[in-house]
Design an enzyme around this catalytic site. Structure first.
Site, PDB file in Angstrom:
ATOM      1  N   LYS A   1       7.377 -11.327 -21.743  1.00 30.92           N
ATOM      2  CA  LYS A   1       6.642 -12.349 -20.438  1.00 30.92           C
ATOM      3  C   LYS A   1       7.119 -13.419 -20.580  1.00 30.92           C
ATOM      4  O   LYS A   1       7.197 -14.261 -21.577  1.00 30.92           O
ATOM      5  CB  LYS A   1       5.831 -12.629 -20.210  1.00 30.92           C
TER       6      LYS A   1
ATOM      7  N   LYS B   1       1.222  -8.504  -5.595  1.00 31.41           N
ATOM      8  CA  LYS B   1      -0.269  -8.115  -4.492  1.00 31.41           C
ATOM      9  C   LYS B   1       0.287  -7.822  -3.987  1.00 31.41           C
ATOM     10  O   LYS B   1       0.677  -8.966  -3.072  1.00 31.41           O
ATOM     11  CB  LYS B   1      -1.593  -9.589  -5.384  1.00 31.41           C
TER      12      LYS B   1
ATOM     13  N   GLU C   1      -4.077 -15.331 -17.729  1.00 32.64           N
ATOM     14  CA  GLU C   1      -3.759 -16.365 -17.183  1.00 32.64           C
ATOM     15  C   GLU C   1      -4.782 -17.186 -16.804  1.00 32.64           C
ATOM     16  O   GLU C   1      -5.660 -16.358 -16.035  1.00 32.64           O
ATOM     17  CB  GLU C   1      -2.351 -16.283 -16.696  1.00 32.64           C
TER      18      GLU C   1
ATOM     19  N   ARG D   1      -5.067 -23.144  -8.715  1.00 38.39           N
ATOM     20  CA  ARG D   1      -4.975 -23.745  -7.710  1.00 38.39           C
ATOM     21  C   ARG D   1      -5.865 -22.808  -6.471  1.00 38.39           C
ATOM     22  O   ARG D   1      -6.484 -22.159  -7.742  1.00 38.39           O
ATOM     23  CB  ARG D   1      -3.356 -23.067  -7.281  1.00 38.39           C
TER      24      ARG D   1
END
Length: 447
Positions: free
Chosen positions: A158, A237, A288, A292
């Site tokens: 990642k 998503k 993670e 926001r």
């Protein structure tokens, strides 16, 4: 309270923020690129300022132009929405230096949580469960291979500065590791300008479950339940629901408390999301933190009755949270479908163009967050999301039936959309029985 807020974003999230501001009696300033001159957010705001050409780097990512627009119009605060500059610590710091309030966490916190390998260390120290992985950034592919061998395959490579599903590779055997590491590193450099990588054990068939938190400037932090975001295509998503269908009260409390610990570990302020992987044995691991507002925030609003954007604005203006953990109740079930201008039959290729006809769904328990209208020209320069269709029901079954009905009413002509694909998901037996994980789309639809 602020008298005027500039929204440093576009599309449906800009419209969503303008609506919240209008209900609070706050004036708004929209910014727009030349491609968005006729976008609906420019008409809904009290003022609108052009900030550059269609390219994001010249407009919605142009910090100086956005700050200048705020100064020119007398805006006291900037709401970044999601994407673009929402997790840019440099921009948050620029706002502070110009005496403009950034509606979000401090720049230092964005930096801490934006680097995924650094965030893992912080979470481990805070007692938040993490997946076994590399200690910090991996130097190169040879160092990475040794770490992967030690952890055991499969592993996930990642990008430390990653997001949106980019800079990620799953490696199932030793022979593929070096090539996949180099590919992920190159992709991260292009996407984020940062090719630092880390490695962690890949959890087979997990659910992606995230917790919404709110934290004020006075040490008060609460969690507002969870969202199941397991329906994904290539780590993006597609459909979300709240609450998670397999959640128990004990598990929610444990995961929620872990989310609060995570937020307090970095002195977090404003709205944020802690993302977890939940395995088949109900073990959960920190993945993670998103510093926001999330695309899928409306489903949390539907099941809690709390307006998250208004809470963001209140916190940023210095108000204390008026809600305690005991005040938050999860009631009913909500589902969100992301409606995109893309063609599922052609590998979900974006489908910009002119909307020739549109009919919006409505009725009890149906909410549409969008920024489209008949005659609207979808620019090719930005994300393909047109709208978010959200429904609420007393039960998951009622919410599914309501979403089917609402999707059937949603007509968009002139461009291709993924509306029918959502309908197929909602009629899938595995989805109906909530036998889902992050590999659902690939396993059920081969995508």
């Amino acid at each position: 309270m602020f008298k005027k807020i500039l929204i440093a974003n576009r599309g449906e999230i800009a419209v969503r923020i303008i609506r919240a501001c209008r209900e609070m009696g706050i004036q708004t300033v929209a910014v727009y690129s030349e491609a968005d001159r006729d976008a609906i957010h420019t008409d809904l705001a009290d003022e609108a300022v052009c900030i550059g050409s269609p390219k994001p780097k010249d407009s919605y990512l142009n910090e100086k132009n956005i700050i200048s627009a705020a100064v020119l119009t007398g805006a006291e605060a900037i709401h970044p929405g999601f994407g673009f500059l929402s997790e840019n610590s440099k921009f948050a710091e620029m706002c502070k230096e110009c005496n403009i309030v950034f509606i979000g966490p401090d720049a230092e916190v964005i930096d801490k949580m934006g680097n995924k390998s650094n965030a893992r260390k912080i979470m481990a120290n805070a007692g938040v469960p993490i997946i076994r992985g590399s200690e910090g950034v991996v130097k190169d592919e040879i160092d990475g291979l040794k770490i992967a061998d030690d952890i055991g395959y499969p592993v996930m490579i990642k990008a430390s500065a990653g997001g949106g599903g980019r800079g990620i590779r799953i490696v199932r055997n030793r022979e593929d590791f070096i090539n996949e590491f180099r590919t992920a590193k190159s992709e991260a450099k292009i996407a984020f300008g940062d090719d630092d990588m880390y490695i962690e054990k890949f959890i087979e068939n997990p659910r992606h479950v995230e917790f919404q938190i709110l934290a004020d400037n006075y040490g008060n932090t609460v969690y507002l339940g969870e969202r199941d975001c397991s329906i994904q295509r290539r780590n993006q998503k597609i459909l979300e629901e709240a609450p998670c269908p397999i959640m128990t009260e004990e598990l929610r409390r444990n995961m929620g408390n872990a989310a609060v610990r995570a937020a307090r570990a970095v002195n977090y302020k404003n709205a944020g999301t802690i993302e977890f992987l939940l395995d088949k044995d109900f073990n959960f691991y920190f993945m993670e933190m998103n510093t926001r507002i999330q695309v899928e925030h409306p489903i949390t609003e539907m099941v809690t009755g709390i307006d998250l954007v208004k809470e963001q604005i209140k916190i940023a203006s210095g108000e204390k949270l008026e809600i305690s953990q005991d005040d938050i109740k999860i009631q009913g079930h909500a589902i969100e479908c992301r409606i995109n201008a893309e063609d599922p039959a052609r590998g979900f290729m974006p489908s910009p163009g002119t909307i020739e006809l549109v009919h919006m769904p409505g009725g009890l328990g149906v909410r549409l967050d969008g920024a489209i209208y008949q005659g609207y020209k979808i620019p090719p320069n930005y994300d393909s999301m047109l709208a978010k269709l959200i429904v609420y029901g007393k039960t998951r079954n009622e919410a599914i039936n309501r979403m089917r009905r609402a999707l059937g009413e949603f007509i968009v002509e002139g461009v291709k959309t993924n509306i029918e694909f959502h309908y197929n998901i909602l009629n899938n037996d595995k989805f109906l029985s909530s036998d889902i994980d992050t590999g659902f789309i690939n396993k059920e639809f081969g995508l």
